[in-house]
Design an enzyme around this catalytic site. Structure first.
Site, PDB file in Angstrom:
ATOM      1  NE  ARG A   1      -1.375  -8.220  71.903  1.00  0.00           N
ATOM      2  CZ  ARG A   1      -0.435  -9.101  72.201  1.00  0.00           C
ATOM      3  NH1 ARG A   1      -0.707 -10.122  73.000  1.00  0.00           N
ATOM      4  NH2 ARG A   1       0.773  -8.998  71.706  1.00  0.00           N
TER       5      ARG A   1
ATOM      6  CE1 TYR B   1      -3.104   2.005  75.386  1.00  0.00           C
ATOM      7  CE2 TYR B   1      -2.577   0.019  74.159  1.00  0.00           C
ATOM      8  CZ  TYR B   1      -2.365   1.359  74.424  1.00  0.00           C
ATOM      9  OH  TYR B   1      -1.424   2.054  73.721  1.00  0.00           O
TER      10      TYR B   1
ATOM     11  CE  LYS C   1      -3.709  -8.126  67.078  1.00  0.00           C
ATOM     12  NZ  LYS C   1      -2.293  -8.177  66.890  1.00  0.00           N
TER      13      LYS C   1
ATOM     14  CG  HIS D   1      -0.278 -11.398  64.439  1.00  0.00           C
ATOM     15  ND1 HIS D   1       0.702 -11.359  65.406  1.00  0.00           N
ATOM     16  CD2 HIS D   1      -0.753 -10.126  64.353  1.00  0.00           C
ATOM     17  CE1 HIS D   1       0.810 -10.128  65.894  1.00  0.00           C
ATOM     18  NE2 HIS D   1      -0.043  -9.363  65.268  1.00  0.00           N
TER      19      HIS D   1
ATOM     20  CB  SER E   1       2.984  -7.893  69.122  1.00  0.00           C
ATOM     21  OG  SER E   1       1.853  -8.717  69.007  1.00  0.00           O
TER      22      SER E   1
ATOM     23  CB  CYS F   1       8.387  -8.109  65.085  1.00  0.00           C
ATOM     24  SG  CYS F   1       8.842  -8.597  66.761  1.00  0.00           S
TER      25      CYS F   1
ATOM     26  CG  ASP G   1      -2.209  -6.607  63.567  1.00  0.00           C
ATOM     27  OD1 ASP G   1      -0.996  -6.741  63.823  1.00  0.00           O
ATOM     28  OD2 ASP G   1      -3.099  -6.867  64.395  1.00  0.00           O
TER      29      ASP G   1
ATOM     30  NE  ARG H   1       0.183  -0.919  69.658  1.00  0.00           N
ATOM     31  CZ  ARG H   1       0.544  -1.960  68.913  1.00  0.00           C
ATOM     32  NH1 ARG H   1       0.148  -2.069  67.662  1.00  0.00           N
ATOM     33  NH2 ARG H   1       1.324  -2.894  69.406  1.00  0.00           N
TER      34      ARG H   1
HETATM   35  P1  GTP Z   1       1.888  -4.810  66.050  1.00  0.00           P
HETATM   36  O1  GTP Z   1       0.983  -3.695  65.638  1.00  0.00           O
HETATM   37  O2  GTP Z   1       2.154  -4.825  67.520  1.00  0.00           O
HETATM   38  O3  GTP Z   1       1.439  -6.136  65.584  1.00  0.00           O
HETATM   39  O4  GTP Z   1       3.372  -4.455  65.456  1.00  0.00           O
HETATM   40  P2  GTP Z   1       3.969  -4.535  63.963  1.00  0.00           P
HETATM   41  O5  GTP Z   1       4.400  -5.927  63.672  1.00  0.00           O
HETATM   42  O6  GTP Z   1       3.044  -3.904  63.001  1.00  0.00           O
HETATM   43  O7  GTP Z   1       5.304  -3.665  64.115  1.00  0.00           O
HETATM   44  P3  GTP Z   1       5.644  -2.190  63.560  1.00  0.00           P
HETATM   45  O8  GTP Z   1       5.734  -2.142  62.074  1.00  0.00           O
HETATM   46  O9  GTP Z   1       4.733  -1.231  64.205  1.00  0.00           O
HETATM   47  O10 GTP Z   1       7.117  -1.983  64.133  1.00  0.00           O
HETATM   48  C1  GTP Z   1       7.414  -2.069  65.489  1.00  0.00           C
HETATM   49  C2  GTP Z   1       8.732  -1.410  65.786  1.00  0.00           C
HETATM   50  O11 GTP Z   1       9.779  -1.998  65.010  1.00  0.00           O
HETATM   51  C3  GTP Z   1       8.744   0.075  65.475  1.00  0.00           C
HETATM   52  O12 GTP Z   1       9.363   0.775  66.522  1.00  0.00           O
HETATM   53  C4  GTP Z   1       9.554   0.183  64.204  1.00  0.00           C
HETATM   54  O13 GTP Z   1      10.242   1.392  64.124  1.00  0.00           O
HETATM   55  C5  GTP Z   1      10.487  -1.023  64.292  1.00  0.00           C
HETATM   56  N1  GTP Z   1      10.805  -1.535  62.925  1.00  0.00           N
HETATM   57  C6  GTP Z   1       9.913  -1.851  61.953  1.00  0.00           C
HETATM   58  N2  GTP Z   1      10.533  -2.235  60.805  1.00  0.00           N
HETATM   59  C7  GTP Z   1      11.859  -2.175  61.067  1.00  0.00           C
HETATM   60  C8  GTP Z   1      13.024  -2.451  60.276  1.00  0.00           C
HETATM   61  O14 GTP Z   1      12.971  -2.829  59.111  1.00  0.00           O
HETATM   62  N3  GTP Z   1      14.223  -2.290  60.894  1.00  0.00           N
HETATM   63  C9  GTP Z   1      14.324  -1.872  62.204  1.00  0.00           C
HETATM   64  N4  GTP Z   1      15.538  -1.744  62.725  1.00  0.00           N
HETATM   65  N5  GTP Z   1      13.247  -1.585  62.973  1.00  0.00           N
HETATM   66  C10 GTP Z   1      12.027  -1.737  62.411  1.00  0.00           C
HETATM   67  C1  SPV Z   2      -0.420  -6.632  68.751  1.00  0.00           C
HETATM   68  O1  SPV Z   2      -0.060  -6.631  69.942  1.00  0.00           O
HETATM   69  O2  SPV Z   2      -0.079  -7.539  67.947  1.00  0.00           O
HETATM   70  C2  SPV Z   2      -1.235  -5.520  68.235  1.00  0.00           C
HETATM   71  C3  SPV Z   2      -1.749  -4.532  69.201  1.00  0.00           C
HETATM   72  O3  SPV Z   2      -1.502  -5.458  67.046  1.00  0.00           O
HETATM   73  S1  SPV Z   2      -3.203  -5.055  69.979  1.00  0.00           S
HETATM   74  O4  SPV Z   2      -4.333  -4.664  69.149  1.00  0.00           O
HETATM   75  O5  SPV Z   2      -3.271  -4.367  71.273  1.00  0.00           O
HETATM   76  O6  SPV Z   2      -3.198  -6.475  70.145  1.00  0.00           O
HETATM   77 MN    MN Z   3      -0.448  -7.114  65.869  1.00  0.00          MN
END
Ligand code: GTP
Ligand code: SPV
Ligand code: MN
Length: 600
Positions: free
Chosen positions: A74, A213, A222, A242, A264, A266, A289, A381
């Site tokens: 983004r 993308y 989003k 979110h 994002s 996290c 999400d 992704r």
């Molecule tokens: P978006 O799709 O961008 O909104 O991200 P998200 O909030 O769904 O995050 P996601 O679960 O994909 O995790 C993002 C990163 O954080 C990854 O590299 C994970 O490995 C890491 N991560 C997720 N959960 C944990 C956790 O409990 N502990 C640690 N140390 N890392 C984590």
């Molecule tokens: C985020 O950035 O929170 C995502 C990926 O879930 S995107 O769809 O590119 O916004």
């Molecule tokens: Mn997201």
């Protein structure tokens, strides 16, 4: 022009026909394709994409796309809320005046699809039978977007069938790279120098130019389901958030639903798909999400997931950290900006303990371990259907959603924020959301690791002034009985020790924190009062069988008085940005916490 189905079969066709005609006149494509969402159509599009070099076929019906190296996430600096006055967009959004933006966009879009196909994508955000679902019609010149939207949304004929006259969000998208006669296309057409993602809250329209993308291009996500939906939600009295949505069942068989907002990258996808490390506990996923939350007739909050797929962060995903995600992406999945191994599979950092001896990197280059460059982009992704997830909640299509027992807010914080605490009350919980701050990640497109305020994890996704949004959240207190509202918690999986190692193992072990939260909502878990709420009483967090480092648990719950007082002061400063729109209740809550810190 190719219409593979007559539009006249649909009730909403007049407004739709007008919209398509306008788009065709403006963008001047060489062909028009109304998407029906069928298998056959998908096959044809995938074939096209392989031929054009955008997709590489992998095993099990999967494909790999490599984006242009400048189009990888983004772009918040190119994202605009377009309103009559800057005040209506609020201080956290980029703003442009409708006339000015109209002029910019009409110039950019004029002839932008020359030599390309204009695809019309009817899609539904939310279960087709849900009264809360919204229909969008995306026009795009990217077949990559079409095949992604088919996974991420309920797309095609079925969505079109539910369309009422004129009741759709028009979503206009072009990669911004017209083709001259005979010109050879590139695998990932885009126009990154001129990227604009524009939202018009007054007309509920979306115009996106120059990027192919993720959230820039899959406009249901989003753009519609958060930025435009947040405006609709404010008008109609609901919340577009979110947030992941998960079902948690305890060993006695009692089931509760939680939502959680993390910025994002996290941890939403990982928490939503958690495989519990504790015996007897079960997690099921409704969404990973986005949550649309409505007040039910019984006075409780209910959430639906407007999406139909996962657009998840690949790096870090593996059979140990997230086996259910691994299963969900084992077939019929689109990978973007991952590396390619010699077996014809996608690979990314953290997928296997040791990297393979040889890969083709996301940049299409030969890659061997030991170098500086990552094999996969940090924001690589996967796009996979919800239906392939082995722990999909049976209620994921429930038209009215699932009832919520807890709301979690969390960020990536190496210090200060405890592993978990419960807010003092609903207002205290709204303060937790409003004061959320997190270290930035690769998903937002800017610098990584910088602590920034990200209220409710919505900073990049809110379509109106932040202060009004805080007030909108608080309004739910007056609209129902407080005891019917979900309890609100803060969590932080990312606390580090002085060596920079995580103090908490995270992933499947997060069930221990969910257990405490679950039991707090039942009123059974013991807690210790602290100025900002309640933390688990000593010995209450289930750490059985967990090998934490000496002193880690104490550190995870250490209340740093000076740090907190500084944070509260700084939060007040931040809220100052929102002027009179920031509700006084939030300042009062901060003062209440400050007073509790000062009291001996
Ligand atoms: P978006 O799709 O961008 O909104 O991200 P998200 O909030 O769904 O995050 P996601 O679960 O994909 O995790 C993002 C990163 O954080 C990854 O590299 C994970 O490995 C890491 N991560 C997720 N959960 C944990 C956790 O409990 N502990 C640690 N140390 N890392 C984590
Ligand atoms: C985020 O950035 O929170 C995502 C990926 O879930 S995107 O769809 O590119 O916004
Ligand atoms: Mn997201």
């Amino acid at each position: 022009m190719i219409f593979n189905r007559s539009l006249k079969e649909y009730t909403g066709y007049l407004a739709l026909q007008t919209w398509i005609n306008q788009a065709v006149a403006l963008c001047q494509p060489s062909e028009v394709w109304l998407c029906d969402g069928s298998e056959e159509e998908n096959r044809l599009l995938l074939e096209r994409l392989v031929k054009s070099g955008t997709l590489t076929p992998l095993k099990n019906g999967c494909f790999l796309a490599r984006s242009d190296p400048s189009d990888v996430a983004r772009v918040e600096e190119c994202t605009f809320i377009v309103t009559e006055t800057k005040e209506e967009a609020g201080p956290t959004n980029n703003w442009m005046d409708p006339e000015e933006m109209g002029a910019v966009l009409s110039q950019l879009f004029r002839g932008s699809m020359q030599g390309r196909t204009l695809y019309v994508i009817p899609f539904c955000m939310g279960p087709l039978s849900s009264p809360f679902a919204k229909i969008g019609i995306q026009i795009t010149d990217s077949p990559y977007v079409v095949v992604n939207m088919r996974i991420m949304t309920r797309m095609g004929k079925d969505a079109l069938s539910t369309l009422q006259e004129g009741a759709f969000v028009p979503c206009m998208h072009s990669v911004g790279r017209p083709l001259k006669k005979g010109e050879q296309d590139v695998p990932w057409p885009c126009n990154t120098a001129n990227r604009i993602i524009a939202h018009f809250p007054a007309t509920k329209a979306i115009w996106s130019y120059g990027s192919g993308y993720g959230g820039n291009a899959l406009l249901g996500k989003k753009c519609l389901a958060l930025r435009i939906a947040s405006c609709l939600a404010r008008e109609e009295g609901w919340l577009a958030e979110h947030m992941l949505i998960m079902g948690v069942t305890n060993p006695a068989g009692v089931k509760k639903y939680f939502v959680a907002a993390f910025p994002s990258a996290c941890g939403k996808t990982n928490l939503a798909l958690l495989k519990p490390a504790l015996p007897g506990w079960k997690v099921e996923v409704v969404g990973d999400d986005i949550a649309w939350i409505h007040l039910g007739e019984d006075g409780r909050l209910y959430a639906i997931n407007p999406e139909n797929g996962f657009f998840g962060v690949a790096p870090g995903t593996n059979w140990k950290s997230n086996p259910y995600a691994m299963e969900a992406i084992s077939k019929n999945t689109l990978f973007t900006n991952c590396a390619l191994n010699d077996e014809g599979e996608a690979w990314w950092e953290g997928k296997t303990k040791e990297p393979p001896a040889h890969l083709i990197s996301w940049l299409g280059k030969e890659w061997r371990p030991g170098g500086e460059e990552k094999a996969a982009h940090p924001n690589a992704r996967f796009t996979a259907p919800l239906s392939q997830c082995p722990i999909l909640d049976p209620a994921f299509q429930a038209p009215l959603g699932v009832p919520l027992s807890a709301i979690l807010f969390g960020g990536r914080r190496s210090d200060l924020e405890p592993l978990v605490y419960e807010a003092n009350d609903f207002v205290g919980g709204v303060l937790v959301g409003a004061s959320l701050a997190s270290e930035t990640t690769a998903a937002g497109g800017g610098a990584v690791g910088r602590l920034r305020h990200d209220p409710f994890a919505m900073l990049p996704f809110l379509g109106y002034p932040m202060g009004d949004y805080f007030a909108h959240w608080l309004s739910f207190k007056a609209r129902t009985k407080e005891e019917l509202l979900p309890k609100i918690f803060a969590v932080n999986w990312f606390r580090k020790d002085e060596k920079g190692d995580y103090l908490w193992p995270g992933f499947g072990e997060n069930i221990r924190v969910l257990q405490w939260i679950f039991e707090r909502t039942e009123g059974t878990a013991e807690a210790k009062e602290v100025p900002f709420g309640h933390i688990p009483a000593e010995g209450t967090l289930n750490t059985e069988g967990l090998n934490l480092k000496e002193g880690a648990l104490e550190e995870l719950f250490r209340v740093d008085r000076e740090g907190w007082l500084k944070k509260l002061e700084e939060t007040k400063n931040y809220f100052g940005l929102f002027g009179k729109r920031c509700p006084p209740e939030l300042y009062r809550e901060i003062e209440r916490i400050e007073a509790a810190f000062v009291r001996p």
